[in-house]
Design a protein around this motif. Structure first.
Motif, mmCIF file in Angstrom:
data_model
loop_
_atom_site.group_PDB
_atom_site.id
_atom_site.type_symbol
_atom_site.label_atom_id
_atom_site.label_comp_id
_atom_site.label_asym_id
_atom_site.label_seq_id
_atom_site.Cartn_x
_atom_site.Cartn_y
_atom_site.Cartn_z
ATOM 1 N N LYS A 125 -7.834 1.875 7.494
ATOM 2 C CA LYS A 125 -6.569 1.273 7.089
ATOM 3 C C LYS A 125 -5.708 2.289 6.353
ATOM 4 C CE LYS A 125 -8.459 -3.415 6.548
ATOM 5 N NZ LYS A 125 -8.604 -4.551 5.622
ATOM 6 N N GLY A 126 -4.404 2.047 6.367
ATOM 7 C CA GLY A 126 -3.496 2.829 5.557
ATOM 8 C C GLY A 126 -3.469 2.298 4.131
ATOM 9 N N LYS A 127 -2.897 3.075 3.224
ATOM 10 C CA LYS A 127 -2.880 2.665 1.814
ATOM 11 C C LYS A 127 -1.519 2.966 1.205
ATOM 12 C CE LYS A 127 -6.433 3.216 -0.916
ATOM 13 N NZ LYS A 127 -7.473 3.838 -1.786
ATOM 14 N N LYS A 128 -1.055 2.002 0.415
ATOM 15 C CA LYS A 128 0.181 2.164 -0.346
ATOM 16 C C LYS A 128 -0.179 2.142 -1.833
ATOM 17 C CE LYS A 128 3.800 0.003 1.099
ATOM 18 N NZ LYS A 128 4.787 -1.069 1.399
ATOM 19 N N ILE A 129 0.216 3.198 -2.548
ATOM 20 C CA ILE A 129 -0.067 3.321 -3.976
ATOM 21 C C ILE A 129 1.236 3.142 -4.735
ATOM 22 C CG2 ILE A 129 -1.107 4.760 -5.767
ATOM 23 C CD1 ILE A 129 -2.449 6.364 -3.575
ATOM 24 N N MET A 130 1.255 2.215 -5.690
ATOM 25 C CA MET A 130 2.464 1.910 -6.459
ATOM 26 C C MET A 130 2.202 2.154 -7.942
ATOM 27 S SD MET A 130 3.304 -1.530 -4.317
ATOM 28 C CE MET A 130 1.549 -1.717 -4.036
ATOM 29 N N LEU A 131 3.048 2.965 -8.549
ATOM 30 C CA LEU A 131 2.924 3.298 -9.961
ATOM 31 C C LEU A 131 4.182 2.853 -10.695
ATOM 32 C CD1 LEU A 131 1.627 4.782 -12.397
ATOM 33 C CD2 LEU A 131 2.802 6.848 -11.603
ATOM 34 N N SER A 132 3.990 2.087 -11.758
ATOM 35 C CA SER A 132 5.099 1.686 -12.620
ATOM 36 C C SER A 132 5.241 2.741 -13.717
ATOM 37 C CB SER A 132 4.824 0.304 -13.229
ATOM 38 O OG SER A 132 5.859 -0.074 -14.112
ATOM 39 N N VAL A 133 6.305 3.531 -13.649
ATOM 40 C CA VAL A 133 6.521 4.637 -14.580
ATOM 41 C C VAL A 133 7.263 4.107 -15.800
ATOM 42 C CG1 VAL A 133 7.528 6.935 -14.887
ATOM 43 C CG2 VAL A 133 6.619 6.253 -12.655
#
Length: 494
Positions: A335-343
């Protein structure tokens, strides 16, 4: 028409010296007296060193003869050949006439293709030029029709076939039919304008590729056959076998030094804070710029909470070319992966980031989206990656120079730059997203357990058929290898 009183009469040598100097903007206009190739009288050639918006520094020359009216222009590149070739694919839909106004920079080494017409303009057919999509097609049609009257007398069948082709080409030039406009340049110095920058252009696809030995020779890197022969003979000698250097002999110190000599010092600074390589392997390879033999160093390391990665660095002592690559190890993820960071704070800007060469970057607060493959793979920080994006946009997609640019677009870029500066200054919280179809990208946590880092979220998704096709996964057949692997497994006793 420019005022000749402002022109500076100089000789050719002064022009060469001026072009060789490191001018930025505001370079003067140079005028040289030169012979007209049509009437053999003296005309004038004007040279201007300038920066093309969305592109790079070029030398524009324009000739005009006052006796016979002959006029022509040419674009030559004042900078260096780029490390990789480029290929632009522009999808032109029927009825979309605005797309024909896009600027096109065609270098002397570029090829233009329209697959639907089986039509190709080879590099030698047209010199370097600054035009539009419509201008390129119109010029090609004019050159094909120039000798039609003579062809009809000598070879009527060929003339009739060319007439039929010209009708199709002119239909494309008037947007009466859909077609694909491909601009391929192994020198990497050609360009098609993206009017939506810094956002993605849905009609334009840009790919970068490594040049083949034949393309290297065409660009003049191989000066003689003896150099080619030497390279080929050297590549088949026993010295090409990979040698593993034990950790005690060279170990992490040499690996650290080798990686530090590459393009990005972030690789050595960030990777070695995790683990030192148990061994650094060194093997000979070929320089991607001058094709001479150079040395490549490689080691494997494990990133906590991530996976095993392979770091490679090459340095050429002949031309000074340096290159570093970060490759994922292990199997291709399902699977693909999306990484989300709240800065939210300065600590978030210092987080380590591994961006693979298939990962795209999104910042919703800026409406900024970079397609997968943009900027290549790298090891850096959140702040470092955003800074590189800003520098890349200013260099490649700046479009803020020149008095011909519309004021609305100038204001758009100034507003974008100020918003980006505010995000880096943490004047407001923002979201940093890495979207990787192969799940080979990583953002480090700030907690001992990654599950406790609530600012960092992950989302896995199924790749579409089109994404797998683009990655070449639909054609992979591992059944034979799997069968061979299973047959060699030892039998387990009950």
């Amino acid at each position: 028409m420019m005022d000749n009183r402002n022109d500076q009469e100089i000789d050719v040598g002064s022009v060469v010296e001026a072009v060789s100097a490191d001018h930025s903007f505001g370079a003067p206009l140079y005028v040289v007296e030169s012979m007209c190739m049509r009437c053999n009288e003296n005309g004038t050639t004007r040279f201007l060193l300038t920066l093309i918006p969305h592109f790079r520094k070029v030398l524009i020359s324009a000739f005009e003869c006052p006796h016979c009216g002959e006029r022509n222009n040419e674009v030559q590149f004042a900078g260096e050949i780029q490390p990789r070739g480029c290929s632009y694919h522009l999808e032109v839909s029927a009825g979309d006439t605005k797309i024909f106004d896009r600027q096109v920079v065609k270098s002397e080494s570029a090829t233009i293709k329209i697959p639907e017409l089986d039509f190709e303009i080879p590099p030698e057919a047209q010199r370097g030029s600054l035009s539009t999509v419509e201008g390129i097609l119109s010029r090609a049609a004019d050159e094909l029709s120039a000798l039609q009257e003579e062809r009809k007398k000598v070879d009527p069948k060929t003339a009739e076939a060319i007439d039929q082709f010209l009708s199709k080409l002119r239909a494309c030039a008037k947007a009466e039919t859909s077609f694909t406009f491909i601009l391929d340049d192994p020198a990497g110095n050609s360009f098609i304008e993206n009017p939506h920058a810094p956002s993605i252009d849905p009609s334009l696809t840009i790919k970068f590729y490594e040049r083949t030995p034949e393309q290297q020779a065409t660009l003049g890197y191989l000066a003689n056959t003896s150099q080619t022969g030497h390279s080929e003979r050297s590549l088949v000698t026993p010295s090409t076998q990979t040698t593993a250097l034990p950790h005690g002999t060279i170990g992490a110190t040499a690996g650290h030094r080798a990686i530090a000599q590459s393009n990005s010092t972030d690789i050595s600074d960030n990777l070695f804070r995790y683990s030192a390589p148990e061994e650094v392997m060194t093997f000979p390879s070929t320089c991607g710029a001058c094709t001479k033999l150079c040395e490549t160093r490689m080691f494997v390391t494990k990133i906590p909470y991530f996976q095993e990665v392979i770091v490679m660095a090459s340095t050429c002592d002949d031309c000074g070319y340096r290159n570093s690559e970060l490759k994922p190890g292990g199997a291709i993820p399902e699977k693909g992966k999306k990484i989300m960071l709240s800065v939210k704070n300065i600590t978030d800007l210092s987080r380590d980031v591994i961006k693979s060469d298939t990962a795209g970057v999104k910042i919703p607060e800026l409406d900024l989206e970079l397609a997968g493959g943009t900027l290549g793979g790298m090891v850096t920080t959140v702040e470092g990656l955003v800074t590189q994006i800003r520098e890349s946009l200013a260099r490649v997609h700046g479009f803020t120079f020149g008095d011909s640019l519309e004021q609305s677009k100038i204001n758009k870029w100034k507003e974008f730059g100020s918003r980006l500066t505010k995000l880096l200054n943490l004047e407001q919280p923002w979201t940093f997203i890495l979207d990787d179809e192969l799940a080979n990208s990583f953002i480090s946590p700030v907690t001992d357990d990654i599950k406790d880092d609530h600012q960092l979220t992950f989302e896995e998704y199924e790749r579409s058929w089109e994404q797998n096709e683009e990655l070449g996964l639909n054609d992979i057949d591992t059944s034979s290898a799997d069968a061979a692997y299973e047959s060699t497994e030892p039998t387990k006793l009950p």
